[in-house]
Design a protein around this motif. Structure first.
Motif, PDB file in Angstrom:
ATOM      1  N   ILE A  22       6.131   4.285   5.087  1.00 40.52           N
ATOM      2  CA  ILE A  22       5.000   3.585   4.482  1.00 40.52           C
ATOM      3  C   ILE A  22       5.284   2.083   4.429  1.00 40.52           C
ATOM      4  CG2 ILE A  22       3.718   3.240   2.328  1.00 40.52           C
ATOM      5  CD1 ILE A  22       4.047   6.280   1.849  1.00 40.52           C
ATOM      6  N   ALA A  23       6.493   1.724   4.083  1.00 42.59           N
ATOM      7  CA  ALA A  23       6.856   0.298   4.004  1.00 42.59           C
ATOM      8  C   ALA A  23       6.728  -0.367   5.366  1.00 42.59           C
ATOM      9  CB  ALA A  23       8.275   0.149   3.459  1.00 42.59           C
ATOM     10  N   ARG A  24       7.219   0.299   6.417  1.00 46.38           N
ATOM     11  CA  ARG A  24       7.129  -0.273   7.772  1.00 46.38           C
ATOM     12  C   ARG A  24       5.685  -0.373   8.230  1.00 46.38           C
ATOM     13  NH1 ARG A  24      11.663   3.067   8.714  1.00 46.38           N
ATOM     14  NH2 ARG A  24      10.308   4.672   9.634  1.00 46.38           N
ATOM     15  N   ALA A  25       4.912   0.693   7.984  1.00 46.31           N
ATOM     16  CA  ALA A  25       3.510   0.693   8.409  1.00 46.31           C
ATOM     17  C   ALA A  25       2.713  -0.383   7.675  1.00 46.31           C
ATOM     18  CB  ALA A  25       2.893   2.069   8.160  1.00 46.31           C
ATOM     19  N   SER A  26       2.985  -0.553   6.398  1.00 49.67           N
ATOM     20  CA  SER A  26       2.282  -1.574   5.608  1.00 49.67           C
ATOM     21  C   SER A  26       2.601  -2.965   6.122  1.00 49.67           C
ATOM     22  CB  SER A  26       2.678  -1.472   4.133  1.00 49.67           C
ATOM     23  OG  SER A  26       2.374  -0.210   3.607  1.00 49.67           O
ATOM     24  N   ALA A  27       3.895  -3.231   6.316  1.00 53.67           N
ATOM     25  CA  ALA A  27       4.306  -4.555   6.776  1.00 53.67           C
ATOM     26  C   ALA A  27       3.707  -4.872   8.143  1.00 53.67           C
ATOM     27  CB  ALA A  27       5.828  -4.643   6.823  1.00 53.67           C
ATOM     28  N   ASP A  28       3.725  -3.886   9.048  1.00 52.33           N
ATOM     29  CA  ASP A  28       3.172  -4.119  10.382  1.00 52.33           C
ATOM     30  C   ASP A  28       1.660  -4.357  10.327  1.00 52.33           C
ATOM     31  OD1 ASP A  28       5.655  -3.884  11.521  1.00 52.33           O
ATOM     32  OD2 ASP A  28       5.372  -1.815  12.200  1.00 52.33           O
ATOM     33  N   ALA A  29       0.976  -3.564   9.516  1.00 52.55           N
ATOM     34  CA  ALA A  29      -0.483  -3.694   9.423  1.00 52.55           C
ATOM     35  C   ALA A  29      -0.868  -5.055   8.857  1.00 52.55           C
ATOM     36  CB  ALA A  29      -1.051  -2.581   8.546  1.00 52.55           C
ATOM     37  N   PHE A  30      -0.234  -5.451   7.764  1.00 53.71           N
ATOM     38  CA  PHE A  30      -0.547  -6.749   7.162  1.00 53.71           C
ATOM     39  C   PHE A  30      -0.149  -7.890   8.093  1.00 53.71           C
ATOM     40  CE2 PHE A  30       0.066  -4.355   2.993  1.00 53.71           C
ATOM     41  CZ  PHE A  30      -1.295  -4.282   2.730  1.00 53.71           C
ATOM     42  N   GLY A  31       0.952  -7.728   8.796  1.00 51.41           N
ATOM     43  CA  GLY A  31       1.404  -8.765   9.713  1.00 51.41           C
ATOM     44  C   GLY A  31       0.471  -8.949  10.887  1.00 51.41           C
ATOM     45  N   GLU A  32      -0.080  -7.848  11.393  1.00 54.25           N
ATOM     46  CA  GLU A  32      -0.959  -7.903  12.567  1.00 54.25           C
ATOM     47  C   GLU A  32      -2.383  -8.311  12.224  1.00 54.25           C
ATOM     48  OE1 GLU A  32      -0.773  -4.039  14.267  1.00 54.25           O
ATOM     49  OE2 GLU A  32       1.365  -4.162  14.742  1.00 54.25           O
ATOM     50  N   GLN A  33      -2.903  -7.839  11.080  1.00 51.82           N
ATOM     51  CA  GLN A  33      -4.323  -8.007  10.785  1.00 51.82           C
ATOM     52  C   GLN A  33      -4.618  -8.931   9.614  1.00 51.82           C
ATOM     53  OE1 GLN A  33      -4.512  -3.300  11.212  1.00 51.82           O
ATOM     54  NE2 GLN A  33      -6.547  -4.115  10.844  1.00 51.82           N
ATOM     55  N   GLY A  34      -3.600  -9.273   8.833  1.00 45.52           N
ATOM     56  CA  GLY A  34      -3.852 -10.065   7.641  1.00 45.52           C
ATOM     57  C   GLY A  34      -4.149  -9.184   6.449  1.00 45.52           C
ATOM     58  N   TYR A  35      -3.901  -9.711   5.256  1.00 44.14           N
ATOM     59  CA  TYR A  35      -4.026  -8.915   4.032  1.00 44.14           C
ATOM     60  C   TYR A  35      -5.428  -8.350   3.846  1.00 44.14           C
ATOM     61  CZ  TYR A  35      -4.407  -7.858  -0.950  1.00 44.14           C
ATOM     62  OH  TYR A  35      -4.657  -7.245  -2.148  1.00 44.14           O
ATOM     63  N   HIS A  36      -6.441  -9.194   3.972  1.00 38.72           N
ATOM     64  CA  HIS A  36      -7.792  -8.766   3.627  1.00 38.72           C
ATOM     65  C   HIS A  36      -8.369  -7.756   4.606  1.00 38.72           C
ATOM     66  CE1 HIS A  36      -8.501 -11.256   0.136  1.00 38.72           C
ATOM     67  NE2 HIS A  36      -8.003 -12.303   0.777  1.00 38.72           N
ATOM     68  N   ALA A  37      -7.927  -7.806   5.853  1.00 42.93           N
ATOM     69  CA  ALA A  37      -8.517  -6.927   6.868  1.00 42.93           C
ATOM     70  C   ALA A  37      -7.947  -5.516   6.830  1.00 42.93           C
ATOM     71  CB  ALA A  37      -8.307  -7.523   8.260  1.00 42.93           C
ATOM     72  N   VAL A  38      -6.873  -5.295   6.093  1.00 42.91           N
ATOM     73  CA  VAL A  38      -6.203  -3.987   6.059  1.00 42.91           C
ATOM     74  C   VAL A  38      -6.696  -3.178   4.866  1.00 42.91           C
ATOM     75  CG1 VAL A  38      -3.971  -2.830   5.823  1.00 42.91           C
ATOM     76  CG2 VAL A  38      -4.160  -4.895   7.218  1.00 42.91           C
TER      77      VAL A  38
END
Length: 409
Positions: A22-38
């Motif tokens: 979950i930590a890896r998936a969260s970091a990757d998602a926020f890194g790729e799309q930005g906080y608001h888009a996730v």
């Protein structure tokens, strides 16, 4: 051992590393799309669980975001902790090289998510932002001690400048995905960081002429120019998500309905501002190349033109890096084509002036040089003096060539 009959229910056990997943998936998602888009649904899909299961691990998206950002900060702290064990007998050059290598390795391993603390940390709540600041202070202090021992004549502002530059170059790989083998990335970043930490900063302004000033665009320039200028200013001050079409209309002194008649939405305005910047950068580069066939002289020219544009519109570089995931996909593809072409032109100049460097490494150097102007962007205020610009120019030169540009007398 008991056998399982066909009628027995299948027991699915939770993987032991579910929290880490979950930590890896969260970091990757926020890194790729930005906080608001996730969304929580996005993260759950990456992990392969339901949103309900994700909520059992974390109460909100913000909690996952905070843990991701502070987790990255803690990795930087942990990777440099060995420096605290050294004493005055340690060779400062050896310690500084080891610290740089550790930060490079950590950044490479977190490349997808590494932009989180660079661009998205602005969305942290104040107590959490304070924790991140403390983490970065610890890391910076560990670098500062050997650098000051190695170069005792540096002033405190010079130390801060060189450390900021080295960290900017290392972190620049989180802003792009140019292909290069991991070993080559490591060598490229380590060399650029070492060159910057050894750089001599300029004592005074390089040119006698007045530098370009930030341009204030008013209604007299026409609505199109006024809207672009005010939109970028608002995106810089408040963030794209916190700026509405009504805010932009108010800033330019018209009704929102009038703004909508000319621009379908704020994403279109953002894309137009990006296209304006990309086209100007590409055009300036082509003009410089047409004026001289000497690669180092041309590089001198393109750096000058680039910094001149930054001075004219100081808010844009930061917005350009932080809000690009809000640009419509079709516009983003065009922008990436322009950016890639311009970066290749710069990279070819670098390899022509520096034959020992391969084109792939040159692209990384160019991306790092551009990143410097963003990380030092706070000095490009409307009151910025020529000394500030000369400093960033020198840092760009050293990043690209390993030394200042040789200029004709």
């Amino acid at each position: 051992m008991e056998s399982v009959s066909e009628g027995d229910p299948v027991v699915r056990r939770r993987p032991k590393d579910r929290k880490a997943q979950i930590a890896r998936a969260s970091a990757d998602a926020f890194g790729e799309q930005g906080y608001h888009a996730v969304s929580m649904e996005d993260i759950a899909a990456r992990v392969g669980i339901t949103p309900a299961a994700l909520y059992r691990h974390s109460p909100s998206k913000y909690d996952l975001f905070r843990d991701a950002v502070l987790g990255l900060g803690q990795q930087l702290v942990d990777s440099t902790a060995f420096a605290d064990d050294g004493g005055d007998d340690e060779d400062p050059a050896t310690t500084l090289r080891a610290l740089t290598s550790a930060l490079v390795d950590t950044t490479i391993s977190c490349r997808t998510a590494g932009g989180l603390y660079r661009w998205e940390a602005r969305y942290l709540r104040d107590p959490d932002r304070a924790i991140l600041v403390d983490q970065l202070k610890v890391m910076n202090h560990r670098l500062q001690v050997p650098l000051e021992r190695l170069r005792p004549k540096l002033t405190p502002p010079e130390v801060r400048t060189l450390l900021t530059a080295a960290l900017s170059v290392i972190g620049s790989i989180t802003d792009h995905s140019n292909p290069l083998a991991a070993g080559e990335i490591r060598a490229c970043l380590t060399t650029m960081a070492a060159d910057l930490l050894a750089a001599e900063l300029p004592l005074a302004r390089r040119r006698t002429g007045a530098p370009r000033k930030a341009v204030t665009v008013g209604a007299e320039a026409g609505m199109y120019e006024h809207v672009l200028s005010e939109s970028v200013r608002l995106f810089y001050q408040n963030g794209y998500r916190n700026t509405s079409m009504e805010d932009i209309a108010s800033a330019v002194g018209i009704q929102a309905s009038g703004l909508y008649r000319s621009f379908p939405g704020k994403a279109d305005i953002l894309a137009l501002a990006y296209r304006r910047a990309a086209d100007r950068h590409s055009s300036d580069t082509a003009d410089a190349l047409s004026r001289t066939s000497d690669p180092e002289e041309a590089l001198d020219e393109v750096i000058d033109d680039y910094l001149g544009r930054v001075m004219e519109w100081p808010e844009l570089p930061y917005v350009y890096y932080t809000e690009r995931h809000n640009v419509p996909e079709a516009d983003l593809r065009v922008l990436e084509t322009i950016e890639s072409s311009t970066m290749d032109a710069w990279a070819r100049l670098v390899t022509a002036a520096r034959p020992d460097m391969k084109i792939g490494a040159a692209r990384y150097a160019v991306a790092a040089a551009f990143s410097l102007t963003v990380d030092f962007g706070r000095i490009f205020t409307r009151e910025a003096g020529p000394e500030s610009v000369a400093t960033v120019r020198r840092l760009m030169e050293v990043t690209l060539l390993g030394r200042p540009v040789k200029r004709r007398r």
